[in-house]
Write a protein that holds these residues in place. Structure first.
Motif, PDB file in Angstrom:
ATOM      1  N   PHE A 114       2.809  -7.990  10.192  1.00 21.18           N
ATOM      2  CA  PHE A 114       1.422  -7.655   9.833  1.00 21.18           C
ATOM      3  C   PHE A 114       1.273  -7.316   8.350  1.00 21.18           C
ATOM      4  CE2 PHE A 114       4.048  -4.319  11.407  1.00 21.18           C
ATOM      5  CZ  PHE A 114       4.067  -3.473  10.318  1.00 21.18           C
ATOM      6  N   CYS A 115       2.313  -7.610   7.545  1.00 16.07           N
ATOM      7  CA  CYS A 115       2.318  -7.111   6.164  1.00 16.07           C
ATOM      8  C   CYS A 115       2.262  -8.268   5.178  1.00 16.07           C
ATOM      9  CB  CYS A 115       3.571  -6.273   5.928  1.00 16.07           C
ATOM     10  SG  CYS A 115       3.766  -5.765   4.204  1.00 16.07           S
ATOM     11  N   MET A 146       4.770   3.834  -0.789  1.00 15.86           N
ATOM     12  CA  MET A 146       4.111   3.021   0.238  1.00 15.86           C
ATOM     13  C   MET A 146       3.464   1.777  -0.351  1.00 15.86           C
ATOM     14  SD  MET A 146       2.404   5.834   2.754  1.00 15.86           S
ATOM     15  CE  MET A 146       3.383   7.160   3.460  1.00 15.86           C
ATOM     16  N   GLY A 147       3.875   1.430  -1.556  1.00 14.11           N
ATOM     17  CA  GLY A 147       3.376   0.191  -2.144  1.00 14.11           C
ATOM     18  C   GLY A 147       4.204  -0.988  -1.649  1.00 14.11           C
ATOM     19  N   GLU A 152      10.584  -2.276   0.348  1.00 12.51           N
ATOM     20  CA  GLU A 152      11.251  -1.308   1.224  1.00 12.51           C
ATOM     21  C   GLU A 152      12.152  -0.441   0.338  1.00 12.51           C
ATOM     22  OE1 GLU A 152      11.447  -0.046   4.447  1.00 12.51           O
ATOM     23  OE2 GLU A 152      12.941   1.135   3.368  1.00 12.51           O
ATOM     24  N   PRO A 153      11.729   0.812   0.084  1.00 13.81           N
ATOM     25  CA  PRO A 153      12.477   1.633  -0.878  1.00 13.81           C
ATOM     26  C   PRO A 153      13.948   1.792  -0.513  1.00 13.81           C
ATOM     27  CG  PRO A 153      10.705   2.911   0.192  1.00 13.81           C
ATOM     28  CD  PRO A 153      10.532   1.490   0.594  1.00 13.81           C
ATOM     29  N   SER A 198       8.644   6.121   2.343  1.00 17.92           N
ATOM     30  CA  SER A 198       8.252   5.446   3.582  1.00 17.92           C
ATOM     31  C   SER A 198       9.232   4.311   3.853  1.00 17.92           C
ATOM     32  CB  SER A 198       6.831   4.887   3.422  1.00 17.92           C
ATOM     33  OG  SER A 198       6.461   4.154   4.576  1.00 17.92           O
ATOM     34  N   THR A 199       9.753   4.269   5.077  1.00 14.84           N
ATOM     35  CA  THR A 199      10.742   3.242   5.398  1.00 14.84           C
ATOM     36  C   THR A 199      10.444   2.575   6.735  1.00 14.84           C
ATOM     37  OG1 THR A 199      13.089   2.757   5.725  1.00 14.84           O
ATOM     38  CG2 THR A 199      12.335   4.930   6.451  1.00 14.84           C
ATOM     39  N   SER A 200      10.830   1.307   6.802  1.00 16.75           N
ATOM     40  CA  SER A 200      10.695   0.579   8.057  1.00 16.75           C
ATOM     41  C   SER A 200      11.880   0.892   8.981  1.00 16.75           C
ATOM     42  CB  SER A 200      10.619  -0.918   7.772  1.00 16.75           C
ATOM     43  OG  SER A 200      11.725  -1.304   6.984  1.00 16.75           O
ATOM     44  N   HIS A 210       5.158   1.513  14.537  1.00 12.56           N
ATOM     45  CA  HIS A 210       4.346   0.341  14.923  1.00 12.56           C
ATOM     46  C   HIS A 210       4.518  -0.180  16.345  1.00 12.56           C
ATOM     47  CE1 HIS A 210       3.412   0.350  10.742  1.00 12.56           C
ATOM     48  NE2 HIS A 210       4.560  -0.141  10.373  1.00 12.56           N
ATOM     49  N   PRO A 227      -5.471   1.633  10.570  1.00  7.91           N
ATOM     50  CA  PRO A 227      -6.159   0.424  11.044  1.00  7.91           C
ATOM     51  C   PRO A 227      -5.604  -0.786  10.286  1.00  7.91           C
ATOM     52  CG  PRO A 227      -7.723   2.149  10.455  1.00  7.91           C
ATOM     53  CD  PRO A 227      -6.375   2.606   9.970  1.00  7.91           C
ATOM     54  N   PHE A 228      -5.244  -1.841  11.005  1.00  9.15           N
ATOM     55  CA  PHE A 228      -4.671  -3.041  10.365  1.00  9.15           C
ATOM     56  C   PHE A 228      -5.614  -3.552   9.283  1.00  9.15           C
ATOM     57  CE2 PHE A 228      -4.565  -7.829  10.579  1.00  9.15           C
ATOM     58  CZ  PHE A 228      -3.426  -7.970   9.797  1.00  9.15           C
ATOM     59  N   GLN A 286      -1.355  -2.961   1.835  1.00  9.98           N
ATOM     60  CA  GLN A 286      -2.084  -4.236   1.777  1.00  9.98           C
ATOM     61  C   GLN A 286      -2.248  -4.577   0.313  1.00  9.98           C
ATOM     62  OE1 GLN A 286      -2.709  -6.406   3.739  1.00  9.98           O
ATOM     63  NE2 GLN A 286      -4.283  -7.622   2.805  1.00  9.98           N
TER      64      GLN A 286
HETATM   65  N1  SAH Z   1       8.239  -0.769   3.219  1.00  6.59           N
HETATM   66  C1  SAH Z   1       7.860   0.542   3.530  1.00  6.59           C
HETATM   67  C2  SAH Z   1       6.758   1.107   2.645  1.00  6.59           C
HETATM   68  C3  SAH Z   1       5.642   0.207   2.240  1.00  6.59           C
HETATM   69  S1  SAH Z   1       4.382  -0.230   3.374  1.00  6.59           S
HETATM   70  C4  SAH Z   1       7.451   0.648   4.979  1.00  6.59           C
HETATM   71  O1  SAH Z   1       7.264  -0.360   5.618  1.00  6.59           O
HETATM   72  O2  SAH Z   1       7.363   1.773   5.456  1.00  6.59           O
HETATM   73  C5  SAH Z   1       3.446   1.254   3.706  1.00  6.59           C
HETATM   74  C6  SAH Z   1       2.831   1.263   5.108  1.00  6.59           C
HETATM   75  O3  SAH Z   1       1.764   0.292   5.245  1.00  6.59           O
HETATM   76  C7  SAH Z   1       3.851   0.934   6.190  1.00  6.59           C
HETATM   77  O4  SAH Z   1       3.717   1.795   7.274  1.00  6.59           O
HETATM   78  C8  SAH Z   1       3.445  -0.457   6.552  1.00  6.59           C
HETATM   79  O5  SAH Z   1       3.921  -0.801   7.817  1.00  6.59           O
HETATM   80  C9  SAH Z   1       1.942  -0.420   6.446  1.00  6.59           C
HETATM   81  N2  SAH Z   1       1.313  -1.735   6.378  1.00  6.59           N
HETATM   82  C10 SAH Z   1       1.833  -2.879   5.886  1.00  6.59           C
HETATM   83  N3  SAH Z   1       0.935  -3.890   5.984  1.00  6.59           N
HETATM   84  C11 SAH Z   1      -0.181  -3.375   6.548  1.00  6.59           C
HETATM   85  C12 SAH Z   1      -1.451  -3.915   6.898  1.00  6.59           C
HETATM   86  N4  SAH Z   1      -1.748  -5.183   6.692  1.00  6.59           N
HETATM   87  N5  SAH Z   1      -2.356  -3.091   7.457  1.00  6.59           N
HETATM   88  C13 SAH Z   1      -2.049  -1.778   7.652  1.00  6.59           C
HETATM   89  N6  SAH Z   1      -0.880  -1.211   7.341  1.00  6.59           N
HETATM   90  C14 SAH Z   1       0.058  -2.001   6.797  1.00  6.59           C
END
Ligand code: SAH
Ligand code: SF4
Length: 397
Positions: free
Chosen positions: A142-143, A191-192, A195-196, A226-228, A250, A323-324, A370
């Motif tokens: 979703f990213c 959170m930019g 993946e830190p 913030s990490t996946s 998620h 919200p996505f 985003q």
């Molecule tokens: N890579 C790290 C940090 C960057 S993303 C991580 O994934 O945690 C920051 C957050 O935004 C994460 O929780 C990510 O899953 C979320 N995210 C990414 N794409 C998104 C989208 N299209 N809509 C909403 N949240 C999103």
């Protein structure tokens, strides 16, 4: 970390003859250096060690860009700095402020790559959201960053340079640390883009400068990585420099998370939850923040909310429902407001503090997670995955 900067300079220079080498390349970029590294550099250049702290404070506490303006440094040192050092940050190619005050910068990190950073002002705090990589290799479903593929890690200088630049842009150089509370950066979130914990060296170097009282003096509680879910590096961070931690969850089951966050195949939920518990032993906060992107019909059912409650039973936590944020070709939709409320209520009823992230900076496309929609698709990932396959619905009721 200095090694990373030097590696970069060295490799960039490798193809140039000495006579062709631009003066800039011979200069050391001081932005990404820790106080220890700066001290080494200063001593190596025949100056007294204590000068390094003065210099470090000028650069980070006062945000000064000109060595000549560092008035308590000897003229000879200023001349040396002008000749052998520089304060280099990535050029800004876009600087937009949205109607709600959210400000976004697009930074050119070379070779067609750009990263974003966003400042979000609120009544009692100002949060800077920074990037650690151009693109990202995790490729969450979703990213949009993940969909662009992975280009490269940012250096320590490029990561810390974001804070340096934003602070100068917001409060001005030489402004000291506590002026203009409205525009001050009180919090930093990783959170930019990127993946830190897959760019650990630069992330750790940047964290140390952010927390250092001689530099930005941010509290560990106000810096959030913030990490996946890179489990081994969560353990490293816990040892090296524990800050607040957000984990992008998620999904409540491995079956679904394997699809949404492919890294889950390597570090499944049971291991991730155990790593969260270990992290909390050293964390400056007594909870983990779980981020949960709300995807219509995919991960937003009542059953999935109840499964989540079970999953995190042993982990003190808060939930942040996001919200996505749609992007072209994702094949996914944002959950409805009613669905998000119902989902949140199940978590709240189970005693879990739950917030729904407000969408900020919509008009400039600056919501965290985003970012950099305009950035090139370096690895032509979108071409290789032209239409994203529909996600199987798991656990719907
Ligand atoms: N890579 C790290 C940090 C960057 S993303 C991580 O994934 O945690 C920051 C957050 O935004 C994460 O929780 C990510 O899953 C979320 N995210 C990414 N794409 C998104 C989208 N299209 N809509 C909403 N949240 C999103
Ligand atoms: Fe990478 Fe985070 Fe995007 Fe996943 S959500 S692809 S880890 S930036």
């Amino acid at each position: 970390m200095a090694a990373a900067v030097l590696d970069q300079l060295n490799s960039a220079d490798a193809s140039l003859l000495d006579s062709e080498r631009p003066a800039e390349a011979a200069r050391q970029n001081l932005i990404g250096l820790s106080l220890t590294e700066l001290t080494r550099w200063v001593v190596d250049h025949g100056e007294k060690a204590f000068r390094a702290r003065q210099l470090y404070r000028w650069i980070h506490q006062r945000g000064e860009a000109e060595f000549d303006a560092m008035t308590d440094l000897a003229l000879s040192l200023r001349a040396l700095l002008n000749e052998r050092a520089m304060l280099g940050t990535s050029p800004v190619t876009l600087d937009h402020t949205s109607q709600d005050g959210t400000r976004k910068w697009l930074l050119d990190v070379g070779q067609g790559n750009a990263v974003e950073m966003v400042f979000i002002p609120e009544t009692n705090r100002g949060t800077l959201c920074i990037s650690t990589q151009a693109g990202c290799a995790v490729n969450c479903r979703f990213c949009s960053t993940g969909k662009q593929g992975f280009a490269r890690n940012l250096s320590a200088a490029e990561v810390i340079g974001q804070l340096w630049h934003a602070r100068r842009a917001l409060v001005g150089p030489s402004a000291g640390i506590n002026l203009n509370v409205d525009r001050a950066i009180t919090n930093v979130v990783f959170m930019g883009m990127g993946e830190p914990l897959q760019n650990y060296t630069a992330t750790l170097a940047a964290l140390r400068v952010m927390l250092d009282d001689d530099a930005y003096g941010l509290s560990r509680r106000r810096v959030t990585v913030s990490t996946s879910g890179v489990v081994p590096m969560m353990d490293r961070l816990r040892e090296d420099c524990p800050t607040a931690l957000a984990v992008s969850l998620h999904a409540p089951t491995d079956e679904l998370r394997d699809e949404l966050v492919p890294l889950n195949r390597k570090y499944p939920l049971r291991e991730l939850m155990a790593a969260c518990q270990r992290y909390l032993e050293r964390s400056p906060r007594d909870f983990i923040t779980f981020e949960y992107c709300m995807l219509d019909g995919v991960n937003d059912s009542d059953l999935q909310a109840r499964q989540l409650v079970e999953l995190v039973r042993e982990v003190p936590c808060k939930f942040n429902l996001i919200p996505f944020n749609p992007f072209p070709g994702s094949g996914l939709k944002k959950s409805s407001r009613e669905r998000i409320s119902a989902f949140a209520q199940i978590l709240i009823d189970a005693g879990i503090v739950t917030t729904v992230r407000k969408t900020r900076g919509d008009d400039i496309d600056a919501a965290c997670g985003q970012l950099a929609g305009e950035v090139q698709d370096r690895t032509r990932l979108a071409e290789r995955q032209p239409v994203l396959a529909p996600i199987r619905l798991v656990g719907r009721i």
